[in-house]
Write an enzyme that holds these catalytic residues in place. Sequence first.
Site, short mmCIF file in Angstrom:
data_model
loop_
_atom_site.label_atom_id
_atom_site.label_comp_id
_atom_site.label_asym_id
_atom_site.label_seq_id
_atom_site.Cartn_x
_atom_site.Cartn_y
_atom_site.Cartn_z
N GLY A 57 0.85 -1.17 0.00
CA GLY A 57 0.00 0.00 0.00
C GLY A 57 0.89 1.23 0.00
CB CYS A 58 0.88 4.34 -2.02
SG CYS A 58 -0.83 4.87 -1.76
CG ASN A 59 -1.36 6.39 2.25
OD1 ASN A 59 -0.84 7.40 1.79
ND2 ASN A 59 -2.64 6.10 2.06
#
Length: 375
Positions: free
Chosen positions: A149-151
């Site tokens: 996940g990017c975050n």
Amino acid sequence: MTYSVAVSGASGYAGGEILRILAAHPDVEIRTVTAHSNAGQPLIQHQPHLRSLAHLALQETTPEVLAGHDIVFLALPHGQSGQYTEALANTPLVIDAGADHRLESAADWDRFYGGVFHQPWVYGVPELLVDGIKQRQRLVGASRIAAPGCNASTVSLSLAPGVAAGVIDTSDIVTVLAVGPSGAGKSLKTNLLGAEILGTANPYAVGGTHRHIPEIRQALAAAARASENSSNVGGFGAHPPTKTDSSDVPHADESIRISFTPVLVPMSRGILATSTAPITSGATDAEIRQAWESAYADETFVQLLPEGQFPRTADVLGANTALIGLAIDRAAGRVVVIAAVDNLVKGTAGAAIQSMNLALGLAEGTALTVNGVAP
């Protein structure tokens, strides 16, 4: 050798970014692109910037269409990738850009996502410290990879060096992120319309509800195991784990407490994550900075900026680079880490392709750049 590739979800943002990077990769051939509601339409109609792929048409996303390739990328909404796991059993390399194979805990999956839980795959963040070694060692030769996940990867890369070195206290982590709306995908949502986001900043998933929280805690718990046996595999292992009763897998380490607040801002791409944590007793300023310097000194795509410098999202647009600035706030007794990434590149597609390169034994940086686009 040229590897044949299929990309599902090719009409979306993540799928399009995977295709943009792969289009410049010398060792792959993009043979198949698939979509759901857009099946039957030209790819160029949905990704008009991908001129070199104008000959491709979107096919229906089915196991039969995806099978028969050397590599399959699943860029599908959360909860949809797992259904293809068994159908693609004979595919040499499958990379999931969704969340279906990221979490080790069935309880965490049920709480934050819901639906059928699927076994965790090798986590696709090569620079992450896990059990005292870099995750890239587990990615070499992997056949199933869960892109991050990017975050989650942004915060994990921000804090993992301090956790592994024991210079920050994980019981009181606070992180606030400015994020662009492309991270929410391409489907039409009223709250993501230009008229709704231009000229304003909007917090969302406040109060411990964001789906990336258990992923961050899982990664930081792995970083904290630096002194343990580095041969540990689990969900971060070099190959898919054997099936077990996932109800027995606990939540990520309960000692890792994180207050996570994302804020939607009017930029199409990018994440600027500001993370703080208490300094552990006795840790000196030199020891604190050394933790991050030693962790990333030899890394191409994660770079610690000189003391007193901090990144901007503009500096990483289009690049597979995470830039990190570090400050020591002695008055507050906290370390402050500011990280900037392009959520679609280093946050998603770039991480997936960097991991693919490692799995295949190719040069890790093939088709990836540290150079952003400016202005």
